[in-house]
Enzyme design. Structure first.
Site, PDB file in Angstrom:
ATOM      1  N   ASP A 101      -8.523   9.290  13.932  1.00 27.29           N
ATOM      2  CA  ASP A 101      -7.452   8.302  14.047  1.00 27.29           C
ATOM      3  C   ASP A 101      -7.235   7.615  12.696  1.00 27.29           C
ATOM      4  O   ASP A 101      -8.139   7.590  11.858  1.00 27.29           O
ATOM      5  CB  ASP A 101      -7.820   7.228  15.079  1.00 27.29           C
ATOM      6  CG  ASP A 101      -7.999   7.825  16.466  1.00 27.29           C
ATOM      7  OD1 ASP A 101      -7.425   8.890  16.739  1.00 27.29           O
ATOM      8  OD2 ASP A 101      -8.731   7.200  17.261  1.00 27.29           O
TER       9      ASP A 101
HETATM   10  N1  URA Z   1     -12.642   9.530  18.918  1.00 22.69           N
HETATM   11  C1  URA Z   1     -11.727   8.535  18.735  1.00 22.69           C
HETATM   12  O1  URA Z   1     -11.466   7.742  19.620  1.00 22.69           O
HETATM   13  N2  URA Z   1     -11.132   8.460  17.529  1.00 22.69           N
HETATM   14  C2  URA Z   1     -11.407   9.280  16.499  1.00 22.69           C
HETATM   15  O2  URA Z   1     -10.837   9.131  15.414  1.00 22.69           O
HETATM   16  C3  URA Z   1     -12.358  10.305  16.700  1.00 22.69           C
HETATM   17  C4  URA Z   1     -12.962  10.402  17.926  1.00 22.69           C
END
Ligand code: URA
Length: 233
Positions: A101
């Site tokens: 993310d």
């Molecule tokens: N899980 C999440 O919620 N975000 C990420 O960036 C990676 C794994």
């Protein structure tokens, strides 16, 4: 490889622009102007365009310490893209092996080798990804034990038909945890903690399979993978 393909591999020219450049007599192979785009060339030939010599971009494998505010995507939206942090030619060909993310930091592997990438992301391989998590609410005692058990057994996330695969949760202290996943559903870590009534405030990926984020890399820095690291998958 055809000369027009060689040019599109090594410059910003598309194949049709490469043909036009050849037509304008801007392209030389081994010191001779070549106008036929179907001419076969390889790494043994000296190819130049407007006097600048060109070298084929080979397959590349690297690790990036992704900072927050950078997107693992191919198209520019609100944020800079992960491949824009890599100061190499043709980085738009480097795809992240599994996304993080925008606000997640840590290890992102990048490559233009689709098969290698698939070996890491394929659910069948059950490749372990390790996440360091900071939580908004303390998770301790009996509640922590229930969370560890629930994550090990699998939790049903909002909008999913199947529970998550077994995940190892280790509490470092009341608000810091390490979570090991063998799959990569959308926002998985955040959704798993949301499913038990908590909230992730900070998320960092520290390793993927046998490859750990190099401690020498500051956020935003990257390095090529070693041969051993590439061969590990
Ligand atoms: N899980 C999440 O919620 N975000 C990420 O960036 C990676 C794994």
């Amino acid at each position: 490889m055809r000369l027009d393909k060689f040019l599109s591999n090594t410059t910003d020219l598309t194949r049709s622009l490469a043909k036009k450049a050849m037509h304008r007599e801007e392209v030389m192979v081994d010191g001779v102007v070549v106008k036929n785009p179907a001419t076969q060339v390889g790494s043994h030939n000296r190819v130049s365009w407007l006097g600048q010599s060109l070298a084929l971009v080979g397959t590349r494998y690297l690790m990036l310490h992704k900072p927050a505010g950078v997107e693992c995507s191919a198209r520019r939206g609100l944020y800079p893209l992960a491949h824009e942090l890599i100061e190499l030619p043709k980085t738009e060909r480097l795809n992240p092996v599994g996304r993080l993310d925008v606000d997640t930091t840590g290890l992102v592997l990048m490559t233009d080798d689709g098969q290698w990438s698939h070996r890491i992301t394929s659910p069948k391989r059950r490749c372990e990804k390790v996440y360091d998590v900071k939580l908004a609410e303390p998770l301790e005692g009996e509640e922590a034990r229930r969370a560890i058990e629930a994550f090990r057994e699998g939790v049903l996330l909002d909008g999913e038909e199947h529970p998550t695969k077994p995940a190892e949760l280790e509490m470092i202290d009341a608000q810091r945890a390490r979570l090991v996943l063998i799959e990569g559903k959308y926002h998985q870590v955040k959704r798993m903690f949301a499913a038990i009534g908590n909230h992730v405030t900070d998320l960092h990926r520290s390793s993927i399979g046998p490859i750990a984020l190099d401690a020498a890399l500051a956020p935003g820095e990257w390095r090529h993978l070693s041969e051993d690291e590439v061969a590990a998958f």
